[in-house]
Write a protein that holds these residues in place. Structure first.
Motif, PDB file in Angstrom:
ATOM      1  N   UNK A 283       0.841  -1.196   0.000  1.00 20.29           N
ATOM      2  CA  UNK A 283       0.000   0.000   0.000  1.00 20.29           C
ATOM      3  C   UNK A 283       0.877   1.248   0.000  1.00 20.29           C
ATOM      4  N   UNK A 284       1.927   1.168   0.817  1.00 19.25           N
ATOM      5  CA  UNK A 284       2.839   2.293   0.914  1.00 19.25           C
ATOM      6  C   UNK A 284       3.497   2.571  -0.432  1.00 19.25           C
ATOM      7  N   UNK A 285       4.017   1.456  -1.029  1.00 22.94           N
ATOM      8  CA  UNK A 285       4.664   1.587  -2.351  1.00 22.94           C
ATOM      9  C   UNK A 285       3.718   2.216  -3.370  1.00 22.94           C
ATOM     10  N   UNK A 286       2.500   1.681  -3.360  1.00 24.22           N
ATOM     11  CA  UNK A 286       1.526   2.154  -4.336  1.00 24.22           C
ATOM     12  C   UNK A 286       1.211   3.627  -4.133  1.00 24.22           C
ATOM     13  N   UNK A 287       1.119   4.015  -2.830  1.00 23.94           N
ATOM     14  CA  UNK A 287       0.832   5.422  -2.551  1.00 23.94           C
ATOM     15  C   UNK A 287       1.961   6.304  -3.056  1.00 23.94           C
ATOM     16  N   UNK A 288       3.176   5.842  -2.829  1.00 24.19           N
ATOM     17  CA  UNK A 288       4.339   6.599  -3.285  1.00 24.19           C
ATOM     18  C   UNK A 288       4.293   6.747  -4.804  1.00 24.19           C
ATOM     19  N   UNK A 289       3.899   5.619  -5.418  1.00 24.49           N
ATOM     20  CA  UNK A 289       3.769   5.625  -6.873  1.00 24.49           C
ATOM     21  C   UNK A 289       2.716   6.634  -7.326  1.00 24.49           C
ATOM     22  N   UNK A 290       1.693   6.702  -6.565  1.00 23.31           N
ATOM     23  CA  UNK A 290       0.585   7.616  -6.818  1.00 23.31           C
ATOM     24  C   UNK A 290       1.087   9.056  -6.811  1.00 23.31           C
ATOM     25  N   UNK A 291       1.906   9.348  -5.761  1.00 20.80           N
ATOM     26  CA  UNK A 291       2.439  10.712  -5.648  1.00 20.80           C
ATOM     27  C   UNK A 291       3.336  11.023  -6.842  1.00 20.80           C
ATOM     28  N   UNK A 292       4.131   9.983  -7.186  1.00 19.43           N
ATOM     29  CA  UNK A 292       5.022  10.168  -8.328  1.00 19.43           C
ATOM     30  C   UNK A 292       4.215  10.470  -9.602  1.00 19.43           C
ATOM     31  N   UNK A 293       3.152   9.682  -9.755  1.00 18.81           N
ATOM     32  CA  UNK A 293       2.266   9.905 -10.909  1.00 18.81           C
ATOM     33  C   UNK A 293       1.717  11.321 -10.899  1.00 18.81           C
ATOM     34  N   UNK A 294       1.287  11.742  -9.724  1.00 22.87           N
ATOM     35  CA  UNK A 294       0.747  13.093  -9.589  1.00 22.87           C
ATOM     36  C   UNK A 294       1.803  14.109  -9.981  1.00 22.87           C
ATOM     37  N   UNK A 295       3.034  13.813  -9.545  1.00 27.00           N
ATOM     38  CA  UNK A 295       4.158  14.702  -9.862  1.00 27.00           C
ATOM     39  C   UNK A 295       4.352  14.807 -11.367  1.00 27.00           C
ATOM     40  N   UNK A 296       4.328  13.625 -12.038  1.00 24.28           N
ATOM     41  CA  UNK A 296       4.504  13.593 -13.489  1.00 24.28           C
ATOM     42  C   UNK A 296       3.380  14.380 -14.187  1.00 24.28           C
ATOM     43  N   UNK A 297       2.187  14.159 -13.621  1.00 20.88           N
ATOM     44  CA  UNK A 297       1.052  14.874 -14.192  1.00 20.88           C
ATOM     45  C   UNK A 297       1.269  16.379 -14.063  1.00 20.88           C
ATOM     46  N   UNK A 298       1.737  16.741 -12.895  1.00 23.07           N
ATOM     47  CA  UNK A 298       2.014  18.145 -12.628  1.00 23.07           C
ATOM     48  C   UNK A 298       3.036  18.692 -13.612  1.00 23.07           C
ATOM     49  N   UNK A 299       4.090  17.835 -13.838  1.00 25.28           N
ATOM     50  CA  UNK A 299       5.166  18.199 -14.770  1.00 25.28           C
ATOM     51  C   UNK A 299       4.602  18.438 -16.178  1.00 25.28           C
ATOM     52  N   UNK A 300       3.737  17.482 -16.610  1.00 30.11           N
ATOM     53  CA  UNK A 300       3.234  17.638 -17.983  1.00 30.11           C
ATOM     54  C   UNK A 300       2.397  18.897 -18.127  1.00 30.11           C
ATOM     55  N   UNK A 301       1.648  19.203 -17.027  1.00 28.94           N
ATOM     56  CA  UNK A 301       0.872  20.445 -17.078  1.00 28.94           C
ATOM     57  C   UNK A 301       1.802  21.635 -17.180  1.00 28.94           C
ATOM     58  N   UNK A 302       2.868  21.637 -16.381  1.00 28.35           N
ATOM     59  CA  UNK A 302       3.840  22.722 -16.378  1.00 28.35           C
ATOM     60  C   UNK A 302       4.515  22.844 -17.747  1.00 28.35           C
ATOM     61  N   UNK A 303       4.780  21.619 -18.378  1.00 23.73           N
ATOM     62  CA  UNK A 303       5.469  21.577 -19.676  1.00 23.73           C
ATOM     63  C   UNK A 303       4.638  22.266 -20.760  1.00 23.73           C
ATOM     64  N   UNK A 304       3.368  22.247 -20.607  1.00 24.11           N
ATOM     65  CA  UNK A 304       2.508  22.862 -21.577  1.00 24.11           C
ATOM     66  C   UNK A 304       2.756  24.369 -21.635  1.00 24.11           C
ATOM     67  N   UNK A 305       3.117  24.948 -20.528  1.00 22.98           N
ATOM     68  CA  UNK A 305       3.324  26.386 -20.425  1.00 22.98           C
ATOM     69  C   UNK A 305       4.569  26.839 -21.177  1.00 22.98           C
ATOM     70  N   UNK A 306       5.540  25.918 -21.338  1.00 21.03           N
ATOM     71  CA  UNK A 306       6.837  26.295 -21.893  1.00 21.03           C
ATOM     72  C   UNK A 306       6.771  26.706 -23.323  1.00 21.03           C
TER      73      UNK A 306
END
Lengths: 486, 384
Positions: free
Chosen positions: A463-486
């Motif tokens: 569960x812990x691993x998966x949650x961490x993965x979740x955060x990472x995914x969220x981070x990537x999602x955040x990154x892609x949103x930010x990348x759109x601005x560039x």
């Protein structure tokens, strides 16, 4: 939206970590006595609504609770009281039994028997000095064996008294600890949650007390224990302890029960409550002391008293083995300070009580073998009638109201103690069986299973691993949103 | 599915191993000395029975010792009396040979000398002792029962021994009984239990203060002598009531009487109908020396009487010996039966014991194996 992902993920991380911590706590306390496994109860966070839908909002820890059942706890504590009663009783009675065990050694039965037979031998050759000394030696053995039994029983009694005293100290320590824990638990739980470990400790102490007597506890509104003993009073009530005292009972010298340790409640010194404690080691000790040991010791005294009295009564009729001056008609001429007849063989006992402990040869017999009287006639060294009569005492029914012989009387004592021990052994076997069962029921419910914890560990880790993965995914999602601005 | 925790399986293992081990230990102790009973509680009733049988065995051994002691005494007495019989019969031969009034003075002197020797021999027999104990002295057995004149100094009591429970036999024969013509008036019924009243259980322990309450009718009184308990005692001869006085004074009177007799005066001498063998021999010697053949003739029936008396005593000793043998046999039998019974109670059944032992060992091994299996495995081993 991604912010939600972050917060849900981190709530999951936190919860899984808390669960792993509890798993670790459980594993580390797998061998702690009295520890109950704890479980983290997960709960969904308060959901939020976006206007159209109610959406889940992650997880949180509702509570950490120990797995515990009051009824099981109560039946365990009852089983402990019963088993410790039988165990202690067996222990004490076995010590008493050992005093009367003459399967492989010589005991009073043999010594008494030899005593009578040495008189029988003396009747063969009443004029023989050697046989006389054998008689005296055997009589000494009788006296010292009476003393041995008397002293050994006395020792057991004293040991019980000492043990009762130290038990009372321990009980006081335990009740004091319960009081302390009561206060601490209230303090901790006031700010919410459950003081699981402290409650475990408190239950453990109650179980310790259950070894000594049957204890009844209940929890008051604040979560504090009230410890009660029926007939004695309240030992712990919230934050207040009532101490027990072990006091040596006084009273006039020679009265029944003097010098015994009795238990009192502090502040009520005049009222012993020793016999109010049910089951547990205290009742076992008090019962054995006041019933079995007291009876054995009375019986032994009666035996010693009877033996000394009746031997003396016959012995006094005899004449000593010395030249006794007579006048022409055969009447004895009494000289100043000389004793020809009426000699005691044993020291004449004054009371039945303590007769066994005081048993000894009379000074006359101690100092001069010729004072052992064998004949009913003066100046008759071959007269063996007195020694025959004493040897016949062996089969005479002289003791007690129903009239038993000395041997029968002693055999009765030995038989009784034997029967009691063998019954107690059966009881003990049964009650320890019940205890083992109660313990295993409790441990099945509350005990830590490493396998289970391992599985949990894996589960929470995933569960812990998966949650961490979740955060990472969220981070990537955040990154892609930010990348759109560039 | 019931949950299994570390502690619950540990308790189960502990309980199982503990139970098996304690059973095994018990069996091992029994196996080490092959006794089924180690403590009273192993068999409370058997233990008590064992105690009383052991007592009985010690008693039996003591009774057997009493038997052999009584036998020694009796055999010794019998032999002595036999020798004395020979002496008396020799004296009788001499008396027959010298009973006529035709005689040679020198020969008579020589014969008188021989009789004197016989008398001395007889006296020595009367004063015989085992160890330092005179066998014909009654209760006064540490002093010589006969003085040189053949007067009896002992008393009239008969020593009795218990050769089986409550079975008394006479082992001592007071000289007043054996060597005198009339025993009946002299043999006291010395009940070994003081007429059975020596022990009075009801009074022995009644009160603290009544120390003197035990009732004893010690010296058998005159009337009592007729009430002999034939079950308990073998009494020689029929006791007759005594007339007066206590033992000692009575004894002394007789002695004084006897010593006041001058042996040369036939009338006083032979009208006394209770004379000792030694006195008869003395009379014979005197008569031979003075050549009084009438006295010698009168002495003949008296010597016969003495001899009959001796033979009678020997017969009675023989019958006592028989009854002792009987009780000895029955004691031995009881011992044997007791030994058998003891073994039944106390000895472990070896076959059963060792079967049990190896079975318990198997149980223990199985418990260990099962426990090891349970403890050895963990989920941990399978997680990598």
């Amino acid at each position: 939206m991604t912010v939600d992902l972050f917060s849900i993920g981190s709530s999951s991380l936190r919860t899984s970590k808390r669960s792993l911590e509890t798993t670790s706590h459980n594993i580390s306390n797998a061998n702690t006595e009295g520890f109950s496994r704890q479980r983290v109860q997960h709960e969904t966070n308060l959901p939020v609504s976006d206007g159209n839908n109610v959406l889940g909002n992650g997880v949180n820890v509702k509570e950490v609770r120990r797995v515990h059942d009051n009824l099981i706890e109560k039946s365990l504590s009852r089983a402990m009281s019963n088993s410790s009663f039988d165990t202690e009783r067996e222990y004490q009675l076995e010590r008493v039994e050992e005093v009367f065990n003459e399967i492989n050694t010589d005991g009073l039965n043999k010594v008494l028997n030899r005593f009578f037979n040495s008189f029988r031998e003396l009747s063969n050759q009443p004029e023989n000095e050697v046989v006389r000394s054998v008689v005296r030696d055997n009589a000494n053995l009788v006296a010292s064996d009476f003393k041995r039994i008397h002293d050994s029983i006395g020792n057991i009694r004293e040991n019980i008294d000492r043990k009762v005293t130290s038990t009372v100290d321990e009980i006081n320590m335990f009740t004091n600890n319960i009081t302390k824990l009561n206060k601490e638990i209230v303090r901790l739980e006031n700010s919410g949650g459950h003081a699981n470990d402290l409650r475990d400790q408190r239950d453990q102490i109650v179980r310790n007390i259950a070894d000594y007597f049957t204890v009844s506890t209940y929890e008051d509104k604040k979560g504090q224990y009230v410890v009660n003993v029926q007939g004695v009073g309240t030992l712990v009530s919230g934050g207040v302890t009532n101490k027990l005292l072990a006091i040596k009972s006084g009273g006039p010298e020679g009265a029944q029960g003097v010098g015994k340790i009795e238990i009192h409640l502090e502040g009520r010194a005049g009222k012993p409550v020793s016999r109010k404690f049910l089951k547990g080691s205290i009742q076992a000790m008090i019962d054995t002391r006041d019933n079995e040991i007291a009876k054995l010791s009375d019986d032994l005294d009666e035996l010693a008293h009877g033996l000394a009295k009746s031997t003396n009564a016959i012995h006094r009729r005899g004449f000593v083995n010395k030249k006794i001056p007579t006048d022409q008609n055969g009447n004895i001429i009494y000289k100043e300070g000389s004793k020809y007849s009426g000699v005691d063989f044993f020291k004449e006992p004054t009371t039945v009580k303590n007769a066994a402990g005081m048993m000894d040869l009379s000074d006359d017999v101690k100092t001069d073998l010729n004072n052992i009287s064998t004949g009913l006639n003066p100046n008759a060294p071959g007269d063996n009638r007195v020694s025959i009569a004493i040897s016949k005492l062996q089969h005479e029914r002289v003791i007690g109201k129903d009239g038993t012989t000395f041997e029968e009387h002693y055999h009765k004592s030995v038989g009784e103690i034997g029967t009691k021990v063998s019954k107690t052994k059966l009881d003990k076997e049964q009650s320890t069986g019940v205890l083992a069962q109660a313990k295993s029921i409790k441990e099945r419910l509350s005990g830590v299973s490493i396998d289970e914890e391992t599985a949990n560990m894996v589960k929470f880790q995933h569960a812990y691993d998966a949650s961490a993965r979740m955060i990472k995914t969220a981070d990537e999602m955040f990154d892609s949103v930010l990348g759109m601005m560039r | 599915m019931s949950r299994v925790s570390e502690a619950s399986s540990f308790h189960a293992i502990k309980h199982a191993v503990g139970k098996t081990k304690s059973k095994l230990e018990d069996l091992q102790i029994k196996g080490s000395n092959l006794k089924a009973i180690q403590k009273p509680s192993d068999n409370p009733i058997g233990n008590v029975e064992l105690l009383s049988i052991r007592s009985q065995n010690v008693d039996s051994d003591q009774y057997l010792r009493n038997v052999s002691y009584a036998k020694t005494q009796l055999v010794f007495a019998e032999n002595s009396i036999e020798e004395l019989t020979d002496i008396v019969s020799k004296a009788k031969e001499i008396a027959i040979g010298q009973s006529s009034n035709i005689f040679d003075v020198d020969v008579r002197r020589a014969v008188a000398e021989e009789v004197s020797q016989l008398k001395k021999q007889a006296l020595a027999i009367g004063n015989r002792r085992i160890g330092n104990k005179y066998i014909f002295g009654g209760f006064k057995n540490t002093e010589r029962p006969f003085n040189e004149k053949g007067q009896y100094l002992g008393d009239d009591n008969q020593v009795k021994l218990e050769v089986a429970k409550d079975f008394f036999v006479p082992t001592g024969f007071p000289g007043s009984h054996v060597f005198f013509e009339k025993d009946s008036s002299r043999l006291l019924n010395s009940d070994p239990m003081g007429d059975g009243n020596l022990i009075d259980p009801t009074k022995a322990l009644d009160q603290e203060n009544s120390q003197e309450d035990i009732v004893i009718n010690r010296l058998p009184a005159a009337e009592k002598t007729e009430n002999i308990n034939y079950e308990k005692d073998i009494i020689l001869g029929q006791p007759q009531p005594r007339t007066s006085g206590d033992v000692n004074s009575f004894e002394k009177d007789i002695i004084l009487d006897r010593s006041s007799n001058t042996l040369n005066e036939k009338n006083t001498e032979l009208t006394n109908d209770n004379r000792s063998v030694f006195e008869e021999l003395q009379s014979l010697e005197n008569a031979l020396q003075t050549g009084n053949h009438e006295i010698i003739q009168d002495l003949l029936p008296r010597l016969d009487k003495s001899m009959n008396k001796l033979i009678q005593t020997r017969t009675k000793i023989g019958s006592v010996m028989n009854s002792i043998d009987n009780s000895e046999n029955s004691i031995e039998k009881t011992k044997l039966a007791n030994a058998e019974y003891t073994s039944k109670i106390e000895d472990a059944d070896i076959a059963e014991l060792f079967t049990d032992l190896s079975r318990q060992q198997n149980v223990l091994n199985a418990t260990y194996k099962a426990s090891a299996q349970m403890m050895g495995n963990s989920l941990m081993d399978f997680i990598r």
